[in-house]
Design a protein around this motif. Structure first.
Motif, short mmCIF file in Angstrom:
data_model
loop_
_atom_site.label_atom_id
_atom_site.label_comp_id
_atom_site.label_asym_id
_atom_site.label_seq_id
_atom_site.Cartn_x
_atom_site.Cartn_y
_atom_site.Cartn_z
N GLU A 197 0.83 -1.21 0.00
CA GLU A 197 0.00 0.00 0.00
C GLU A 197 0.87 1.26 0.00
OE1 GLU A 197 -3.51 0.47 -0.07
OE2 GLU A 197 -3.24 -1.55 -0.86
N GLY A 198 2.17 1.08 -0.13
CA GLY A 198 3.07 2.22 -0.19
C GLY A 198 3.47 2.76 1.17
N VAL A 199 3.26 1.99 2.20
CA VAL A 199 3.60 2.42 3.56
C VAL A 199 4.75 1.57 4.08
CG1 VAL A 199 2.80 2.65 5.94
CG2 VAL A 199 1.25 3.18 4.03
N GLN A 200 5.84 2.22 4.40
CA GLN A 200 7.00 1.51 4.93
C GLN A 200 6.88 1.50 6.45
OE1 GLN A 200 8.94 -0.97 4.06
NE2 GLN A 200 9.60 0.27 2.33
N ALA A 201 6.48 0.37 7.00
CA ALA A 201 6.21 0.30 8.44
C ALA A 201 7.51 0.30 9.24
CB ALA A 201 5.42 -0.96 8.75
N VAL A 202 7.42 0.86 10.43
CA VAL A 202 8.49 0.73 11.42
C VAL A 202 8.14 -0.46 12.29
CG1 VAL A 202 9.79 1.90 13.25
CG2 VAL A 202 8.76 3.23 11.37
N ILE A 203 9.16 -1.28 12.59
CA ILE A 203 8.88 -2.56 13.25
C ILE A 203 9.48 -2.60 14.64
CG2 ILE A 203 9.25 -5.06 13.11
CD1 ILE A 203 9.57 -4.52 9.99
N HIS A 204 8.69 -3.10 15.58
CA HIS A 204 9.25 -3.37 16.90
C HIS A 204 8.86 -4.76 17.34
CE1 HIS A 204 10.56 -3.00 21.02
NE2 HIS A 204 9.39 -3.47 21.40
N ASP A 205 9.82 -5.44 17.96
CA ASP A 205 9.54 -6.74 18.56
C ASP A 205 10.43 -6.85 19.78
OD1 ASP A 205 8.37 -9.71 17.34
OD2 ASP A 205 9.74 -9.76 19.03
N VAL A 206 9.93 -7.52 20.82
CA VAL A 206 10.77 -7.69 22.01
C VAL A 206 12.03 -8.48 21.66
CG1 VAL A 206 8.96 -7.51 23.76
CG2 VAL A 206 9.37 -9.71 22.65
N ASP A 207 11.93 -9.29 20.62
CA ASP A 207 13.12 -9.98 20.10
C ASP A 207 13.70 -9.11 18.99
OD1 ASP A 207 14.89 -11.56 18.67
OD2 ASP A 207 13.69 -13.38 18.87
N ALA A 208 14.75 -8.31 19.36
CA ALA A 208 15.30 -7.33 18.43
C ALA A 208 15.83 -7.99 17.16
CB ALA A 208 16.40 -6.52 19.11
N GLY A 209 16.39 -9.18 17.31
CA GLY A 209 16.92 -9.89 16.15
C GLY A 209 15.83 -10.24 15.16
N ARG A 210 14.69 -10.67 15.70
CA ARG A 210 13.59 -11.03 14.82
C ARG A 210 13.04 -9.80 14.10
NH1 ARG A 210 8.28 -14.53 16.35
NH2 ARG A 210 7.80 -12.69 17.60
N ALA A 211 12.96 -8.68 14.85
CA ALA A 211 12.49 -7.43 14.24
C ALA A 211 13.44 -7.02 13.12
CB ALA A 211 12.40 -6.33 15.30
N ALA A 212 14.75 -7.15 13.38
CA ALA A 212 15.74 -6.75 12.38
C ALA A 212 15.64 -7.62 11.14
CB ALA A 212 17.14 -6.82 12.99
N ALA A 213 15.46 -8.91 11.35
CA ALA A 213 15.37 -9.83 10.21
C ALA A 213 14.15 -9.51 9.35
CB ALA A 213 15.29 -11.28 10.71
N LEU A 214 13.03 -9.22 10.00
CA LEU A 214 11.82 -8.87 9.25
C LEU A 214 12.02 -7.54 8.52
CD1 LEU A 214 8.86 -9.13 8.42
CD2 LEU A 214 8.19 -8.27 10.67
N ALA A 215 12.63 -6.60 9.20
CA ALA A 215 12.88 -5.29 8.59
C ALA A 215 13.78 -5.45 7.36
CB ALA A 215 13.52 -4.35 9.60
N ASP A 216 14.79 -6.32 7.47
CA ASP A 216 15.69 -6.56 6.34
C ASP A 216 14.94 -7.11 5.14
OD1 ASP A 216 17.88 -5.65 7.62
OD2 ASP A 216 18.76 -7.62 8.09
N ARG A 217 14.04 -8.02 5.41
CA ARG A 217 13.31 -8.66 4.29
C ARG A 217 12.44 -7.65 3.54
NH1 ARG A 217 13.05 -12.99 7.95
NH2 ARG A 217 10.93 -12.52 8.68
N HIS A 218 12.04 -6.59 4.24
CA HIS A 218 11.10 -5.66 3.61
C HIS A 218 11.67 -4.24 3.50
CE1 HIS A 218 7.76 -8.55 3.53
NE2 HIS A 218 8.31 -9.00 4.63
N GLY A 219 12.97 -4.11 3.77
CA GLY A 219 13.59 -2.78 3.68
C GLY A 219 12.99 -1.78 4.64
N ALA A 220 12.58 -2.27 5.81
CA ALA A 220 11.91 -1.39 6.77
C ALA A 220 12.86 -1.00 7.90
CB ALA A 220 10.68 -2.11 7.33
N ARG A 221 12.39 -0.09 8.74
CA ARG A 221 13.17 0.37 9.88
C ARG A 221 12.73 -0.37 11.13
NH1 ARG A 221 13.11 5.20 12.31
NH2 ARG A 221 11.14 5.90 11.38
N VAL A 222 13.62 -0.39 12.13
CA VAL A 222 13.30 -1.01 13.41
C VAL A 222 13.27 0.06 14.49
CG1 VAL A 222 14.25 -2.51 15.21
CG2 VAL A 222 14.24 -3.28 12.84
N ALA A 223 12.31 -0.05 15.39
CA ALA A 223 12.31 0.79 16.59
C ALA A 223 12.76 -0.07 17.77
CB ALA A 223 10.93 1.38 16.84
N GLU A 224 13.69 0.47 18.54
CA GLU A 224 14.28 -0.33 19.63
C GLU A 224 13.29 -0.51 20.79
OE1 GLU A 224 17.15 -1.79 19.34
OE2 GLU A 224 17.61 -0.84 17.41
#
Lengths: 339, 360
Positions: free
Chosen positions: B51-78
């Motif tokens: 939909e043209g929205v680049q979501a910012v991702i947070h997960d208590v498991d920072a590694g998992r958030a980072a991996a998901l962000a990498d797959r979709h070119g998204a940012r992570v919030a700590e």
């Protein structure tokens, strides 16, 4: 008359009443069944007897006694509430009986039917042809062989059009005993008992009268949930939910789930789709094997060998008890126990 | 289609849905944060991206958030606070028992909330979420995505058009295999997920209510397929609606992979609607390459008639932007949860649970 393949004397069969929509089918199958001799048809309506006998050129009897003294077994195909009276007459004449389902409209009548046959020393079979449907037998085999593991849930659907198109008594609360719950619970309830080799201990049911243009005479929609002594749960959608426009009368299907996975059957899936004119519309004639023929062959064989049938009168009684429990649950708006 | 005014909508949803956005943003793209980088989190991140929205991702498991962000070119919030500071909308895709905590924390600083179904693990949590959204003046949506599946939308449209008269008997089926999460995963902990009734059956409980209106009595039987920590793997609820209609709602994780079968039948006073995913699949590949046994969890085929997840998130985004209604409000999510909890309770006790909705 068709000669028995092994040269034995044919089993003489009569049909008592042609009120039920299945009567013409039974008459046609019996007329051509190896080892059976269809002696004739009796009905308290002479014209109905004559009309039923005519297509296979069998005899229409005016006096029930005259037919009974000429046969070894009878098929009773009257309105549900009239089964008991005909069973008592036939049993009194010492004739074995195949009775249309449901065995009766009340538990008391069903028990009286079983007792009358036991007293008279005649065999009683209930007409549950689904037990001879190949898909249903495949499910039974999957459970018996262990392929499905331990069964845990059976979901059955036996829905159809409202049967008043066949005969008005089907939607008469007295003659039929009820509506969709009476008409469509017993086939699957019996199939489930057979597959699980267990009895129902609890029933919950709901029903309404919205379907079929809000026909109010009897319930037209129904859902039944049951628990077996073995712990398995099962449900049945018994609704008359197929509109007049539906390409066939209805159907019967089961989704079974066990520890080994799931197993689905659709008893009448083997059908054609035939698209006719605007007037004839769409129809789904089935081409699968004929369970009615197998059921009647079992009856003929049972009479000849004087043995217990594969589906007994007690099986018919148990199914009526489940229907009765469903109505009690509907009245109580709560689960009711059974047995 | 944002009618929201069908038989299922409650007056109770007004309080929230009448709220106008805390900060109207009609000119700039919506900024979205996704909390939870699991299965549904990834589904939503992908749908937002489409939909043209680049979501910012947070997960208590920072590694998992980072991996998901990498797959979709998204940012992570700590942290959640960092996320709340960076977005307008928080899309709650965390485990069920954490929905309320995240949603309420997001609402307080004025973030709109989209919450994955089930709305919460308990009614008290769901009510607290509604109150928090009301107090903060933010929108709250519950992502019952089945309301966006085209076959379910088409069936409802046919009902509303009068094609079958008054709904009488509904039979709704959702059959798949057991999600392939490791033993001990929150998903299999009834106290956290609510099991198959709250996770899978709730889709059709909500749909039944959308079609036939409020539910007044619930009966449910369930069965476990004997894995030690399995919880319930097959359940069937029978609903009685206030209208007199009755519904048979079946949910199963008892099938073999890769099946995900959905079926609906709506029988009415004057007709019948049938739909079964096994007979309406427009594409039936049987390819040797990649022949495998399905993914992590069963999921309906969403590819060809429009992605329901995209349609859902786009409708929520539009509602936030222009203050319009979505087809499902927070009060609907609450009612679906109320029915699901009743079914879960009935399955345990064997009794019928009678319901009285807050909004009547």
């Amino acid at each position: 008359m068709v000669v028995d393949p092994e040269g034995r004397a044919p089993v003489r069969i009569g049909v008592l009443s042609a009120e039920h929509v299945h009567a013409p089918t039974y008459i046609s199958l019996l007329a051509s069944m190896p080892g059976a001799h269809l002696v004739g048809v009796w009905d308290d309506d002479r014209q109905r007897a004559a009309a039923a006998a005519e297509p296979v050129a069998t005899r229409a009897f005016d006096a029930i006694e005259a037919l009974l003294e000429r046969v070894d077994g009878v098929v009773i195909a009257s309105a549900n509430s009239r089964h008991l009276r005909l069973v008592e007459i036939a049993a009194g004449a010492g004739v074995h009986i195949l009775c249309e389902k449901p065995l009766a409209t009340t538990v008391e009548d069903a028990r009286a039917i079983v007792d009358a046959c036991a007293r008279a020393g005649v065999r009683l079979m209930t007409a549950f042809p689904t037990r001879w449907n190949p898909a249903a037998r495949a499910l039974e085999s999957a459970v018996r062989s262990g392929a499905l593991g331990t069964p845990v849930f059976l979901e059955g659907v036996n829905t159809g059009t409202m049967p008043d198109i066949h005969a008005a008594w089907f939607v008469d609360p007295v003659l039929a005993g009820g509506g969709a719950v009476t008409d469509h619970v017993v086939h699957l309830a019996d199939l489930f008992r057979w597959i699980l080799r267990s009895e129902v201990v609890e029933v919950y049911a709901v029903a309404n009268r919205i379907l079929q243009e809000r026909f109010a005479g009897v319930e037209t929609g129904g859902l039944v949930s049951m628990r077996f002594a073995s712990g398995v749960s099962a449900t049945i959608d018994c609704s008359w939910s197929k509109p007049r426009s539906y390409p066939t009368w209805g159907g019967l299907s089961v989704q079974a789930v066990g520890t080994g996975g799931a197993f689905g059957i659709d008893a009448f899936r083997q059908r054609l789709a035939v698209y006719g004119t605007r007037e004839t519309g769409i129809s789904w004639p089935t081409w699968g094997p004929d369970a009615d023929r197998e059921m009647l062959a079992e009856f003929v064989s049972m009479v000849r060998d004087d043995r217990e049938p594969a589906v007994t009168g007690v099986d018919g009684l148990r199914a009526v008890e489940i229907v009765d429990a469903a109505y009690r649950s509907i009245a109580a708006s709560a689960p009711v126990s059974l047995g | 289609m944002a009618d929201g005014g069908g038989p299922g909508l409650h007056a109770g949803s007004r309080a929230v849905s009448d709220m106008r956005p805390a900060r109207a943003r009609t000119d700039t793209p919506l900024r979205v944060g996704v909390v939870g980088a699991g299965f549904i989190g990834e589904t939503h991140v992908a749908a937002w991206a489409a939909e043209g929205v680049q979501a910012v991702i947070h997960d208590v498991d920072a590694g998992r958030a980072a991996a998901l962000a990498d797959r979709h070119g998204a940012r992570v919030a700590e942290s959640l606070d960092e996320l709340f500071g960076a977005v307008d909308v928080v899309d709650v895709c965390s485990p069920t028992h954490h929905h309320a905590g995240v949603a309420i924390a997001a609402a307080r600083p004025g973030r709109h909330v989209n919450c994955e179904k089930p709305m919460a693990r308990t009614l008290a949590d769901a009510e607290a979420m509604l109150a928090a959204a009301r107090d903060a003046g933010v929108r709250l949506f519950v992502a019952h995505v089945v309301r966006f599946f085209p076959e379910y939308v088409a069936a409802r449209a046919a009902v509303l058009a009068g094609a079958i008269g008054e709904p009488a008997v509904l039979r709704l089926t959702r059959a798949s295999f057991r999600p392939r999460q490791p033993a001990g995963h929150w998903f299999f902990d009834h106290a956290k997920s609510g099991g198959i009734v709250l996770d899978l059956m709730i889709h059709d409980l909500d749909y039944a209510r959308w079609i036939a209106g409020d539910v007044v009595a619930v009966h449910c039987r369930s069965a476990s397929l004997a894995q030690p920590d399995a919880g319930v793997d097959h359940a069937v609820a029978i609903l009685t609606h206030r209208s007199g209609a009755i519904s048979h709602v079946s949910a199963s994780w008892g099938y073999a992979p890769p099946i995900f079968r959905t079926a609906l039948e709506i029988a009415g006073s004057h007709g019948l609607i049938e739909q079964d995913s096994t007979t309406t699949a427009p594409v039936t590949p049987s390819l040797l390459a990649g022949a495998a046994g399905g993914g992590l969890t069963g999921i309906a085929d969403t590819g060809l008639a429009g992605d329901p997840f995209r349609l859902e998130l786009a409708e929520f985004a539009k509602a936030i932007r222009d203050g319009s209604e979505a087809r499902i409000g927070a009060a609907d999510g609450l009612e679906a949860l109320r029915i699901a909890l009743a079914a879960d309770a009935s399955a345990r006790t064997g009794a019928v649970v009678r319901l009285t909705q807050a909004a009547g």
